[in-house]
Every structure is written in C-alpha cells, then in structure tokens.
Design a protein around this motif. Sequence first.
Motif, mmCIF file in Angstrom:
data_model
loop_
_atom_site.group_PDB
_atom_site.id
_atom_site.type_symbol
_atom_site.label_atom_id
_atom_site.label_comp_id
_atom_site.label_asym_id
_atom_site.label_seq_id
_atom_site.Cartn_x
_atom_site.Cartn_y
_atom_site.Cartn_z
ATOM 1 N N PRO A 62 -38.174 -10.304 -52.023
ATOM 2 C CA PRO A 62 -37.058 -10.349 -52.989
ATOM 3 C C PRO A 62 -36.889 -11.702 -53.692
ATOM 4 O O PRO A 62 -36.706 -11.737 -54.911
ATOM 5 N N THR A 63 -36.956 -12.806 -52.956
ATOM 6 C CA THR A 63 -36.766 -14.120 -53.586
ATOM 7 C C THR A 63 -37.888 -14.409 -54.578
ATOM 8 O O THR A 63 -37.632 -14.858 -55.699
ATOM 9 N N THR A 64 -39.122 -14.130 -54.176
ATOM 10 C CA THR A 64 -40.263 -14.359 -55.069
ATOM 11 C C THR A 64 -40.136 -13.480 -56.302
ATOM 12 O O THR A 64 -40.349 -13.941 -57.430
ATOM 13 N N GLN A 65 -39.760 -12.228 -56.109
ATOM 14 C CA GLN A 65 -39.615 -11.322 -57.247
ATOM 15 C C GLN A 65 -38.524 -11.810 -58.197
ATOM 16 O O GLN A 65 -38.710 -11.846 -59.411
ATOM 17 N N GLN A 66 -37.389 -12.231 -57.665
ATOM 18 C CA GLN A 66 -36.293 -12.697 -58.510
ATOM 19 C C GLN A 66 -36.681 -13.973 -59.250
ATOM 20 O O GLN A 66 -36.345 -14.144 -60.426
ATOM 21 N N CYS A 67 -37.411 -14.839 -58.589
ATOM 22 C CA CYS A 67 -37.899 -16.060 -59.224
ATOM 23 C C CYS A 67 -38.843 -15.705 -60.375
ATOM 24 O O CYS A 67 -38.769 -16.288 -61.455
ATOM 25 N N ARG A 68 -39.716 -14.740 -60.149
ATOM 26 C CA ARG A 68 -40.644 -14.300 -61.197
ATOM 27 C C ARG A 68 -39.912 -13.564 -62.323
ATOM 28 O O ARG A 68 -40.336 -13.623 -63.473
ATOM 29 N N TYR A 69 -38.814 -12.875 -61.995
ATOM 30 C CA TYR A 69 -37.981 -12.277 -63.054
ATOM 31 C C TYR A 69 -37.525 -13.397 -63.997
ATOM 32 O O TYR A 69 -37.620 -13.268 -65.213
ATOM 33 N N LEU A 70 -37.018 -14.472 -63.409
ATOM 34 C CA LEU A 70 -36.526 -15.594 -64.207
ATOM 35 C C LEU A 70 -37.668 -16.200 -65.021
ATOM 36 O O LEU A 70 -37.511 -16.463 -66.219
ATOM 37 N N ASP A 71 -38.823 -16.395 -64.388
ATOM 38 C CA ASP A 71 -39.991 -16.924 -65.106
ATOM 39 C C ASP A 71 -40.344 -16.033 -66.296
ATOM 40 O O ASP A 71 -40.651 -16.519 -67.387
ATOM 41 N N LYS A 72 -40.306 -14.741 -66.087
ATOM 42 C CA LYS A 72 -40.657 -13.772 -67.139
ATOM 43 C C LYS A 72 -39.661 -13.859 -68.295
ATOM 44 O O LYS A 72 -40.061 -13.853 -69.463
ATOM 45 N N LEU A 73 -38.380 -13.957 -67.985
ATOM 46 C CA LEU A 73 -37.358 -14.052 -69.038
ATOM 47 C C LEU A 73 -37.523 -15.347 -69.841
ATOM 48 O O LEU A 73 -37.418 -15.340 -71.074
ATOM 49 N N VAL A 74 -37.778 -16.448 -69.145
ATOM 50 C CA VAL A 74 -37.986 -17.741 -69.816
ATOM 51 C C VAL A 74 -39.225 -17.653 -70.710
ATOM 52 O O VAL A 74 -39.213 -18.117 -71.851
ATOM 53 N N ASP A 75 -40.264 -17.018 -70.212
ATOM 54 C CA ASP A 75 -41.498 -16.828 -70.972
ATOM 55 C C ASP A 75 -41.234 -16.021 -72.249
ATOM 56 O O ASP A 75 -41.694 -16.383 -73.328
ATOM 57 N N GLU A 76 -40.501 -14.942 -72.118
ATOM 58 C CA GLU A 76 -40.183 -14.101 -73.279
ATOM 59 C C GLU A 76 -39.342 -14.869 -74.296
ATOM 60 O O GLU A 76 -39.556 -14.744 -75.508
ATOM 61 N N LEU A 77 -38.398 -15.662 -73.811
ATOM 62 C CA LEU A 77 -37.576 -16.481 -74.693
ATOM 63 C C LEU A 77 -38.462 -17.456 -75.463
ATOM 64 O O LEU A 77 -38.363 -17.574 -76.687
ATOM 65 N N ALA A 78 -39.354 -18.123 -74.761
ATOM 66 C CA ALA A 78 -40.255 -19.099 -75.382
ATOM 67 C C ALA A 78 -41.209 -18.434 -76.376
ATOM 68 O O ALA A 78 -41.608 -19.052 -77.357
ATOM 69 N N LYS A 79 -41.541 -17.177 -76.136
ATOM 70 C CA LYS A 79 -42.463 -16.472 -77.031
ATOM 71 C C LYS A 79 -41.755 -15.912 -78.263
ATOM 72 O O LYS A 79 -42.386 -15.255 -79.089
ATOM 73 N N GLY A 80 -40.447 -16.156 -78.366
ATOM 74 C CA GLY A 80 -39.715 -15.743 -79.557
ATOM 75 C C GLY A 80 -39.182 -14.328 -79.541
ATOM 76 O O GLY A 80 -38.747 -13.811 -80.575
ATOM 77 N N LYS A 81 -39.197 -13.690 -78.388
ATOM 78 C CA LYS A 81 -38.666 -12.335 -78.283
ATOM 79 C C LYS A 81 -37.170 -12.346 -78.619
ATOM 80 O O LYS A 81 -36.464 -13.292 -78.307
ATOM 81 N N LYS A 82 -36.702 -11.291 -79.259
ATOM 82 C CA LYS A 82 -35.285 -11.192 -79.611
ATOM 83 C C LYS A 82 -34.435 -11.114 -78.339
ATOM 84 O O LYS A 82 -34.805 -10.472 -77.370
ATOM 85 N N MET A 83 -33.280 -11.793 -78.398
ATOM 86 C CA MET A 83 -32.399 -11.879 -77.235
ATOM 87 C C MET A 83 -32.014 -10.492 -76.700
ATOM 88 O O MET A 83 -31.995 -10.282 -75.494
ATOM 89 N N GLU A 84 -31.727 -9.538 -77.594
ATOM 90 C CA GLU A 84 -31.321 -8.209 -77.108
ATOM 91 C C GLU A 84 -32.456 -7.497 -76.368
ATOM 92 O O GLU A 84 -32.204 -6.646 -75.524
ATOM 93 N N LYS A 85 -33.709 -7.860 -76.641
ATOM 94 C CA LYS A 85 -34.838 -7.303 -75.911
ATOM 95 C C LYS A 85 -34.992 -7.979 -74.540
ATOM 96 O O LYS A 85 -35.333 -7.350 -73.556
ATOM 97 N N ILE A 86 -34.731 -9.286 -74.525
ATOM 98 C CA ILE A 86 -34.839 -10.052 -73.271
ATOM 99 C C ILE A 86 -33.771 -9.594 -72.282
ATOM 100 O O ILE A 86 -34.047 -9.371 -71.116
ATOM 101 N N LEU A 87 -32.542 -9.445 -72.782
ATOM 102 C CA LEU A 87 -31.411 -9.027 -71.938
ATOM 103 C C LEU A 87 -31.413 -7.504 -71.881
ATOM 104 O O LEU A 87 -30.687 -6.834 -72.599
ATOM 105 N N ARG A 88 -32.268 -6.987 -71.046
ATOM 106 C CA ARG A 88 -32.556 -5.559 -71.003
ATOM 107 C C ARG A 88 -31.309 -4.683 -70.934
ATOM 108 O O ARG A 88 -30.444 -4.880 -70.103
ATOM 109 N N GLN A 89 -31.321 -3.724 -71.824
ATOM 110 C CA GLN A 89 -30.288 -2.691 -71.810
ATOM 111 C C GLN A 89 -30.994 -1.373 -71.500
ATOM 112 O O GLN A 89 -32.039 -1.115 -72.080
ATOM 113 N N PRO A 90 -30.440 -0.575 -70.594
ATOM 114 C CA PRO A 90 -31.144 0.678 -70.235
ATOM 115 C C PRO A 90 -31.184 1.654 -71.394
ATOM 116 O O PRO A 90 -30.431 1.588 -72.316
#
Length: 123
Positions: free
Chosen positions: A95-123
């Motif tokens: 769980p801790t590793t997965q949550q850390c990688r979730y954060l890494d993935k979100l930071v990566d998407e932000l840096a790659k210019g992904k739109k905020m509404e896509k980064i902040l997943r909505q179901p």
Amino acid sequence: MNKTDTSHHDERIANMSFASVYPHYVTKVEKKGRTKEELHEVIEWLTGYDENKLNELIEQKVNFKDFFENANLNENAHLITGVICGYRVEEITNPTTQQCRYLDKLVDELAKGKKMEKILRQP
C-alpha cells in the motif's frame, strides 16, 4: 523479476522522508511550466492535505509511511493507472509503495502538461 513485486524497495520508500522528495516534485513541474500551486492541488486531491498541513509535514520530515498512513486518500485514487518507474501502479501490492507511486504518477502527468481535470480523476 516480477514487476508487481516491489518488496526489494518497499522499506526504503516507506522510510524516505517526504521532505527530501518534495523539492524534486516542485522542480519537475516548474521546469515544465506548471506551478507549485498546481502541485499542491494535486497533492491535496490525493491526500487531503492542504498547504498548511503539507508545510507542517515537510518541517517534521515525516517519512512516506507516516505521510500516507495519516492521509485521507481520495476515494478515486484507484483510478490512477499506468507505468511509473517501470511498475504498473495498479498492480503494486504494498500500500505505501503504491500510494507513493500514485503521487509520482500524478506529478508526472502534471509535468507532462495534462489538463488538471484529467489528473484529478473523476469516475
């Protein structure tokens, strides 16, 4: 090596201080034209930590294990999928590793210019 088995670095990640990694997140997003405020928005979405709490945790030099154990993880965090650091985040079992990688993935998407509404997943 099985790419879902992260046991060889789970403990290292759990014991790493969030404060030691945070400046790298800031540098990564700012280098790509995003802002520290956007980074904080992403972190707050995932963890529930507002800017004041985040600064407090940085000052206390909490490790990632405590950082995520005390977080109010977003109910849509499971929608974060894809590969980061060679691992498919949705398949990481610690769980801790997965949550850390979730954060890494979100930071990566932000840096790659992904739109905020896509980064902040909505179901």
